[in-house]
Design an enzyme around this catalytic site. Structure first.
Site, PDB file in Angstrom:
ATOM      1  N   TYR A 146      45.639  27.317  38.951  1.00  0.00           N
ATOM      2  CA  TYR A 146      45.667  28.371  39.743  1.00  0.00           C
ATOM      3  C   TYR A 146      44.912  28.058  41.093  1.00  0.00           C
ATOM      4  O   TYR A 146      45.495  28.179  42.016  1.00  0.00           O
ATOM      5  CB  TYR A 146      45.259  29.733  38.952  1.00  0.00           C
ATOM      6  CG  TYR A 146      45.117  30.816  40.047  1.00  0.00           C
ATOM      7  CD1 TYR A 146      46.282  31.497  40.279  1.00  0.00           C
ATOM      8  CD2 TYR A 146      43.806  31.269  40.545  1.00  0.00           C
ATOM      9  CE1 TYR A 146      46.227  32.568  41.076  1.00  0.00           C
ATOM     10  CE2 TYR A 146      43.737  32.419  41.331  1.00  0.00           C
ATOM     11  CZ  TYR A 146      45.083  33.158  41.687  1.00  0.00           C
ATOM     12  OH  TYR A 146      44.835  34.232  42.477  1.00  0.00           O
ATOM     13  N   ARG A 214      29.662  40.771  41.799  1.00  0.00           N
ATOM     14  CA  ARG A 214      30.879  40.512  42.431  1.00  0.00           C
ATOM     15  C   ARG A 214      31.028  40.996  43.848  1.00  0.00           C
ATOM     16  O   ARG A 214      30.161  42.117  43.997  1.00  0.00           O
ATOM     17  CB  ARG A 214      32.179  40.948  41.563  1.00  0.00           C
ATOM     18  CG  ARG A 214      32.348  40.344  40.191  1.00  0.00           C
ATOM     19  CD  ARG A 214      32.540  38.940  40.363  1.00  0.00           C
ATOM     20  NE  ARG A 214      33.205  38.186  38.996  1.00  0.00           N
ATOM     21  CZ  ARG A 214      31.952  37.644  38.406  1.00  0.00           C
ATOM     22  NH1 ARG A 214      30.885  37.563  38.657  1.00  0.00           N
ATOM     23  NH2 ARG A 214      32.515  37.127  37.200  1.00  0.00           N
TER      24      ARG A 214
END
Ligand code: UD2
Length: 312
Positions: A146, A214
């Site tokens: 990916y 994050r």
């Protein structure tokens, strides 16, 4: 009338983008094979757009669509699952890279010049290097098919732009959350899973201690950034899109609980293999371009819950 093509327009980010483009009065064409997206995501605008349920890997079909000579092309179609790319590397490569290159090549040979060709990439290209924040010119370390395909497609996007006079940009999304994110896989965006658990009073499994960070960003700010970037003269560049803020997962969950006025049942489990401890975007490049997010984390979480509790 301004025209736009959105590949992957029935998906999470794609459908949010299509709504905004329709609101701006654009004539929007969507190509999506519904492998990840849902027709229902576009229900409210379906009669105002041209929708093709089709695979972007069908090159002949895509050429016919591209012959419309769009003002803007937003390339969001992808198998957006790292796990899937590890299971089916060649199939996902065809979608995540070959289809992009074929589109760029068709623009080149037909001398089609959209005002912008915008390719959507991912912070996954940065891999596991501990260096933070991630700048667009930080070292990349694509660790999965990916990430390799996203990185290669970025390069094709930029290099086709430079070599053949196309106006192109690539963007790297950090952790996006918001309406219509699909929580169906364990590898879906974490806030979509949290939402599902809160709505159904299910237990949420938190992998790790919750201190992993994050750069979470609300999808409406992502959409605004995509439109903003495509309408500036920015060309042949890569842009991070995040808030440039680092938040611990557990803190974001607590903030969301407050917005929802509900407590999440949390079961702690061991960290997932390959999980990164910290992620943070350096968004100087985007900020210098003049972009300012309108929503922010707190408002985004509040609006996401409002949407989820009315539509879930
Ligand atoms: C993002 C991408 C991923 C890959 C990776 C590269 C998404 C949805 N995922 O993964 O495809 O590009 O970046 O760095 O954009 N978590 C839980 N419980 C759950 C699900 C997740 O605790 O049920 C944790 C997970 O272990 C991680 C955090 O939540 O620590 C965020 O997970 P994520 O999959 O939303 O995003 P991330 O950054 O790990």
């Amino acid at each position: 009338m301004t025209t736009a093509l959105v590949t992957g327009g029935a998906g999470f980010i794609g459908s949010n983008l299509v709504f905004e483009l329709v609101k701006k009065g654009y004539q929007v064409t969507v190509v999506d094979d519904l492998s990840m997206g849902l027709k229902a995501n576009l229900a409210e605008v379906m009669d105002q757009i041209e929708f093709h349920e089709h695979d972007v890997c069908d090159h002949e079909f895509m050429h016919q669509v591209l012959d419309h000579n769009f003002d803007y092309i937003y390339y969001l179609a992808a198998v957006a699952s790292v796990a899937d790319s590890v299971e089916r590397p060649y199939e996902t490569h065809r979608v995540n890279q070959e289809s992009v290159v074929d589109t760029l090549e068709y623009l080149r040979v037909k001398n089609l010049k959209p005002k912008k060709f915008l390719f959507t990439s991912s912070a996954a290209v940065y891999g596991n290097y501990p260096e933070l924040p991630k700048r667009e010119d930080s070292r990349v370390q694509p660790l999965t098919p990916y990430a390799v395909d996203k990185y290669a497609s970025e390069r094709y996007t930029i290099d086709y732009g430079k070599l053949y006079g196309l106006s192109t940009v690539a963007v790297r999304f950090f952790n996006v959350f918001g309406p219509r994110q699909n929580p169906s896989s364990p590898y879906s965006g974490v806030m979509s899973i949290v939402t599902k658990c809160l709505l159904n009073d299910q237990e949420f499994t938190l992998f790790g201690d919750g201190k992993q960070t994050r750069d979470f960003i609300y999808v409406k700010d992502i959409v605004n950034a995509l439109i903003f970037i495509s309408e500036t003269p920015a060309s042949n560049e890569v842009y991070n899109i995040g808030y440039g803020h680092q938040n611990a997962l557990i803190d974001v969950i607590h903030q969301y609980e407050q917005a929802a006025e509900k407590q999440l049942k949390i079961k702690f489990a061991a960290s997932r293999a390959g999980d990164i401890d910290e992620s943070l975007a350096d968004v100087t490049r985007l900020t210098k371009l003049g972009f300012k997010p309108q929503w922010g984390l707190e408002n985004g979480l509040r609006e996401y819950w409002e949407y989820a509790s009315n539509n879930g």
